[in-house]
Motif scaffolding. Sequence first.
Motif, mmCIF file in Angstrom:
data_model
loop_
_atom_site.group_PDB
_atom_site.id
_atom_site.type_symbol
_atom_site.label_atom_id
_atom_site.label_comp_id
_atom_site.label_asym_id
_atom_site.label_seq_id
_atom_site.Cartn_x
_atom_site.Cartn_y
_atom_site.Cartn_z
ATOM 1 N N ARG A 28 43.442 77.228 27.550
ATOM 2 C CA ARG A 28 42.437 76.155 27.546
ATOM 3 C C ARG A 28 42.875 75.010 26.641
ATOM 4 N NH1 ARG A 28 38.446 80.377 27.346
ATOM 5 N NH2 ARG A 28 37.363 80.481 29.334
ATOM 6 N N HIS A 29 43.413 75.380 25.480
ATOM 7 C CA HIS A 29 43.879 74.363 24.544
ATOM 8 C C HIS A 29 45.031 73.561 25.155
ATOM 9 C CE1 HIS A 29 44.522 72.389 20.729
ATOM 10 N NE2 HIS A 29 45.806 72.718 20.791
ATOM 11 N N LEU A 30 45.942 74.227 25.823
ATOM 12 C CA LEU A 30 47.051 73.546 26.492
ATOM 13 C C LEU A 30 46.525 72.595 27.573
ATOM 14 C CD1 LEU A 30 50.079 73.146 26.976
ATOM 15 C CD2 LEU A 30 49.999 75.133 28.505
ATOM 16 N N ILE A 31 45.564 73.055 28.349
ATOM 17 C CA ILE A 31 44.959 72.222 29.397
ATOM 18 C C ILE A 31 44.296 70.996 28.779
ATOM 19 C CG2 ILE A 31 43.116 72.141 31.140
ATOM 20 C CD1 ILE A 31 43.802 75.174 31.641
ATOM 21 N N GLU A 32 43.615 71.210 27.666
ATOM 22 C CA GLU A 32 42.965 70.117 26.937
ATOM 23 C C GLU A 32 43.994 69.078 26.499
ATOM 24 O OE1 GLU A 32 41.099 70.690 22.785
ATOM 25 O OE2 GLU A 32 39.626 71.436 24.207
ATOM 26 N N MET A 33 45.118 69.532 25.984
ATOM 27 C CA MET A 33 46.171 68.617 25.546
ATOM 28 C C MET A 33 46.766 67.857 26.733
ATOM 29 S SD MET A 33 47.957 70.970 22.574
ATOM 30 C CE MET A 33 49.528 70.232 22.835
ATOM 31 N N ILE A 34 46.954 68.525 27.840
ATOM 32 C CA ILE A 34 47.493 67.870 29.033
ATOM 33 C C ILE A 34 46.529 66.807 29.534
ATOM 34 C CG2 ILE A 34 48.087 68.215 31.465
ATOM 35 C CD1 ILE A 34 49.156 71.018 30.611
ATOM 36 N N ARG A 35 45.236 67.117 29.529
ATOM 37 C CA ARG A 35 44.234 66.166 30.003
ATOM 38 C C ARG A 35 44.245 64.878 29.196
ATOM 39 N NH1 ARG A 35 39.504 70.469 30.955
ATOM 40 N NH2 ARG A 35 39.815 70.811 33.165
ATOM 41 N N GLN A 36 44.426 64.989 27.904
ATOM 42 C CA GLN A 36 44.356 63.784 27.098
ATOM 43 C C GLN A 36 45.696 63.070 26.985
ATOM 44 O OE1 GLN A 36 42.450 65.573 23.685
ATOM 45 N NE2 GLN A 36 44.248 65.226 22.436
ATOM 46 N N HIS A 37 46.785 63.705 27.396
ATOM 47 C CA HIS A 37 48.086 63.040 27.387
ATOM 48 C C HIS A 37 48.075 61.914 28.420
ATOM 49 C CE1 HIS A 37 52.339 62.447 26.862
ATOM 50 N NE2 HIS A 37 52.459 62.428 28.163
ATOM 51 N N GLY A 38 48.494 60.781 28.021
ATOM 52 C CA GLY A 38 48.517 59.653 28.945
ATOM 53 C C GLY A 38 47.207 58.885 28.988
ATOM 54 N N PHE A 39 46.170 59.412 28.363
ATOM 55 C CA PHE A 39 44.887 58.728 28.305
ATOM 56 C C PHE A 39 44.843 57.959 26.996
ATOM 57 C CE2 PHE A 39 40.185 58.907 27.466
ATOM 58 C CZ PHE A 39 39.816 58.086 28.521
ATOM 59 N N SER A 40 44.428 56.715 27.057
ATOM 60 C CA SER A 40 44.373 55.916 25.837
ATOM 61 C C SER A 40 43.070 55.132 25.787
ATOM 62 C CB SER A 40 45.571 54.965 25.772
ATOM 63 O OG SER A 40 45.547 54.073 26.867
ATOM 64 N N LEU A 41 42.751 54.651 24.600
ATOM 65 C CA LEU A 41 41.579 53.810 24.398
ATOM 66 C C LEU A 41 42.053 52.436 23.957
ATOM 67 C CD1 LEU A 41 39.226 56.254 22.461
ATOM 68 C CD2 LEU A 41 39.120 55.622 24.873
ATOM 69 N N THR A 42 41.261 51.430 24.261
ATOM 70 C CA THR A 42 41.590 50.072 23.862
ATOM 71 C C THR A 42 41.006 49.807 22.480
ATOM 72 O OG1 THR A 42 41.546 49.372 26.173
ATOM 73 C CG2 THR A 42 41.429 47.644 24.505
ATOM 74 N N GLY A 43 41.866 49.395 21.584
ATOM 75 C CA GLY A 43 41.451 49.046 20.234
ATOM 76 C C GLY A 43 41.865 47.621 19.917
ATOM 77 N N TYR A 44 41.179 47.028 18.982
ATOM 78 C CA TYR A 44 41.443 45.633 18.621
ATOM 79 C C TYR A 44 41.671 45.517 17.126
ATOM 80 C CZ TYR A 44 39.530 44.898 23.250
ATOM 81 O OH TYR A 44 39.309 44.950 24.597
ATOM 82 N N GLN A 45 42.648 44.674 16.791
ATOM 83 C CA GLN A 45 42.961 44.388 15.398
ATOM 84 C C GLN A 45 43.408 42.933 15.334
ATOM 85 O OE1 GLN A 45 46.237 46.568 13.640
ATOM 86 N NE2 GLN A 45 44.833 47.957 12.645
ATOM 87 N N GLU A 46 42.735 42.136 14.519
ATOM 88 C CA GLU A 46 43.089 40.729 14.359
ATOM 89 C C GLU A 46 43.224 40.012 15.703
ATOM 90 O OE1 GLU A 46 46.542 40.579 11.866
ATOM 91 O OE2 GLU A 46 45.583 41.765 10.307
ATOM 92 N N GLU A 47 42.247 40.183 16.554
ATOM 93 C CA GLU A 47 42.166 39.547 17.873
ATOM 94 C C GLU A 47 43.284 39.946 18.836
ATOM 95 O OE1 GLU A 47 41.264 35.376 17.754
ATOM 96 O OE2 GLU A 47 40.072 35.612 15.928
ATOM 97 N N LYS A 48 44.015 41.005 18.523
ATOM 98 C CA LYS A 48 45.026 41.534 19.431
ATOM 99 C C LYS A 48 44.515 42.832 20.021
ATOM 100 C CE LYS A 48 48.934 39.584 16.963
ATOM 101 N NZ LYS A 48 50.109 39.899 16.140
#
Length: 148
Positions: A28-48
């Motif tokens: 299950r832990h391995l599956i969890e890691m695979i699911r989140q691999h390649g998934f990213s969130l958009t973050g902002y720093q100094e208008e970038k």
Amino acid sequence: MKLTIHQDLAVSETEIIINCAHVDGRLRHLIEMIRQHGFSLTGYQEEKEYQIPLEQIYFMDSADGKTFLYLEKEVYFCRDTLAALEEKLLHTSFIRISKNCIINTDYLKSVRPLYNHRLEAFLVNGETQIVTRNYIEVLKNKLKGENL
């Protein structure tokens, strides 16, 4: 466990197939890691704008109506609410621990009980977060490999 990898330049999208007799906690832990691999969130720093891989995020919190993503040494602003992030991250190693915080359990070092039925969560980067009593059971289940 047997691992077989087939490389083919004609393949347009990577596909992972798991054949097993039983899905245990480690799998299950391995599956969890695979699911989140390649998934990213958009973050902002100094208008970038930056695409931040999930595996780099230690925790997320909300203050004054703003959401922040905390990496090992950097902080990014995120336009999503914690509720929206919680929904997106449902089947990953992230878990909500309070009204204002979601942590990545991959970076959870330890927990200790506090007064008023709360826990103090220690992350591997030295940060500490409070697990409020409404989320203790959810965290325990997540750590046991349930609710994936």
